[in-house]
Enzyme design. Structure first.
Site, mmCIF file in Angstrom:
data_model
loop_
_atom_site.group_PDB
_atom_site.id
_atom_site.type_symbol
_atom_site.label_atom_id
_atom_site.label_comp_id
_atom_site.label_asym_id
_atom_site.label_seq_id
_atom_site.Cartn_x
_atom_site.Cartn_y
_atom_site.Cartn_z
ATOM 1 N N GLU A 9 0.837 -1.235 0.290
ATOM 2 C CA GLU A 9 -0.095 0.051 0.112
ATOM 3 C C GLU A 9 0.948 1.190 -0.093
ATOM 4 O OE1 GLU A 9 -1.295 1.886 3.499
ATOM 5 O OE2 GLU A 9 -0.988 0.265 4.752
ATOM 6 N N ASP A 11 -16.094 5.671 15.065
ATOM 7 C CA ASP A 11 -14.954 5.659 14.285
ATOM 8 C C ASP A 11 -14.586 4.060 13.887
ATOM 9 O OD1 ASP A 11 -12.638 5.825 12.878
ATOM 10 O OD2 ASP A 11 -11.794 7.281 14.165
ATOM 11 N N LYS A 42 -2.899 -2.067 15.910
ATOM 12 C CA LYS A 42 -2.220 -1.205 16.820
ATOM 13 C C LYS A 42 -3.366 -0.963 17.992
ATOM 14 C CE LYS A 42 -1.481 2.051 14.001
ATOM 15 N NZ LYS A 42 -1.707 0.959 13.106
HETATM 16 N N1 PSU Z 1 -1.573 1.634 10.344
HETATM 17 C C1 PSU Z 1 -0.134 2.069 10.310
HETATM 18 N N2 PSU Z 1 0.067 2.813 9.628
HETATM 19 C C2 PSU Z 1 -0.619 3.389 8.374
HETATM 20 C C3 PSU Z 1 -2.088 2.819 8.701
HETATM 21 C C4 PSU Z 1 -2.369 2.172 9.401
HETATM 22 O O1 PSU Z 1 0.512 1.602 11.224
HETATM 23 O O2 PSU Z 1 -0.098 3.911 7.755
HETATM 24 C C5 PSU Z 1 -2.718 3.299 7.458
HETATM 25 C C6 PSU Z 1 -3.277 2.169 6.370
HETATM 26 O O3 PSU Z 1 -3.090 2.656 5.015
HETATM 27 C C7 PSU Z 1 -4.639 2.037 6.774
HETATM 28 C C8 PSU Z 1 -5.146 3.215 7.215
HETATM 29 O O4 PSU Z 1 -5.508 1.415 5.666
HETATM 30 O O5 PSU Z 1 -4.043 3.867 7.929
HETATM 31 C C9 PSU Z 1 -6.515 3.210 7.890
HETATM 32 O O6 PSU Z 1 -6.906 4.352 8.189
HETATM 33 P P1 PSU Z 1 -8.313 5.018 8.698
HETATM 34 O O7 PSU Z 1 -8.410 4.327 10.162
HETATM 35 O O8 PSU Z 1 -8.667 6.202 8.726
HETATM 36 O O9 PSU Z 1 -9.335 3.993 7.723
HETATM 37 MN MN MN Z 2 -11.470 6.362 10.904
#
Ligand code: PSU
Ligand code: MN
Length: 302
Positions: free
Chosen positions: A24, A137, A158
């Site tokens: 990604e 969220d 995480k």
């Molecule tokens: N976790 C990490 N580093 C990241 C992400 C998640 O340790 O860069 C990124 C990934 O691309 C994941 C996104 O898909 O954050 C999730 O964002 P959100 O919670 O806004 O969906």
């Molecule tokens: Mn979110």
């Protein structure tokens, strides 16, 4: 209509039925600071190659779905300040307007699927956030795992997330969560979360067999492989919990919401741990790239 643009290397791999691992780009543009992000992106590709598969770093560039970014595009993703973070929600808008963006796990899964790539390596997925009762969220990554047939290799979720709720959500959606060589759900920066993983599998071959069986059964959702960070890079759980707690308090004070939440927390935790969390983050991603390459190789042999 949209275009998919393949790198030479990926095109060759597709034509010759070689194993490919998708990577990604949000992790590059929004997950790590420059220049570490560029170094990590390159080393991820190298790690996939060294383990016998072809890397395909995915992003959207001028409205094209790029499967295997080139050197210049990688540099752009790593340095541009206003690059969009593109999840499922944003994809159609970005493509229609010929914009560029870094793809999240969800958007990368969609593009990997369109390109016929079965295995994808990342650091961590998004999940159900702590305080979800208030904020609602829940990352679109979870919904994507529910509907898109790609195997995602990560280091668990995480601890900035609500891990039990994240697992419950995935269970409801019928997403198999596998612990690679562990009974305990890995928590990204730490090897253990104290939460039992639904299924433990010990080898890439056994994982590949499950992916194959899922395909044969026409169970068309994703599968999540959680690969614990290596012991030597793993954080002390209490130390990390404290760092996360402080970062969350600060975030709430600043009223940060929506797509900015994950990037903010990552950079704040890095600041609090004086760069240690970024160091761990780097190594856990390489570890996942390696495992994803091994799984994709086994999958091709089945
Ligand atoms: N976790 C990490 N580093 C990241 C992400 C998640 O340790 O860069 C990124 C990934 O691309 C994941 C996104 O898909 O954050 C999730 O964002 P959100 O919670 O806004 O969906
Ligand atoms: Mn979110």
């Amino acid at each position: 209509m949209y275009n998919i643009i393949y790198s030479k290397e990926v095109k060759y791999a597709i034509d010759n039925n070689l194993p490919i691992v998708a990577l990604e780009s949000t992790i590059i543009s929004h997950g790590m600071p420059y220049p570490t992000n560029l170094e990590v992106a390159k080393k991820c590709e190298e790690t996939v190659r060294n383990n016998g598969a072809i890397p395909a770093t995915i992003a959207i560039i001028n409205g094209d779905l790029v499967v295997g970014v080139d050197e210049e595009q990688l540099e752009y993703l790593a340095t541009s300040k206003d690059i969009l973070k593109v999840s499922r929600r944003d994809m159609a808008y970005v493509v229609a307007n010929k914009l560029s963006g870094a793809t999240t796990v969800a958007a990368t899964m969609i593009i990997a699927k369109l390109a016929g790539i079965d295995v994808f390596a990342t650091g961590g997925i998004g999940g159900v956030h702590r305080g979800v009762e208030e904020t609602w969220d829940i990352s679109a990554d979870l919904e994507e795992l529910a509907i898109t047939d790609v195997c995602v290799v990560c280091a668990g979720a995480k601890a900035i997330l609500d891990l039990p709720k994240t697992l419950e959500y995935l269970e409801t959606k019928g997403v198999l969560v596998v612990g690679y060589n562990t009974n305990d759900l890995p928590a990204f920066f730490t090897r253990n979360s104290g939460i039992e993983v639904p299924i433990r599998i010990n080898t890439p071959l056994e994982i590949a067999k499950v992916i194959k069986a899922k395909k044969d059964l026409k169970i068309n959702n994703g599968i999540l492989i959680t690969n614990p960070i290596e012991e030597k890079y793993s954080f002390d759980k209490v130390e990390m919990d404290n760092a996360i707690q402080s970062a969350l308090v600060e975030m709430n004070n600043l009223k940060i919401t929506g797509k900015k939440v994950t990037p903010y927390l990552l950079s704040k935790i890095n600041e609090i741990t004086k760069g240690q969390s970024l160091e761990s983050n780097k190594h856990l991603v390489y570890n996942n790239c390696k495992l994803a390459a091994l799984i994709s190789k086994e999958l091709k042999k089945l």
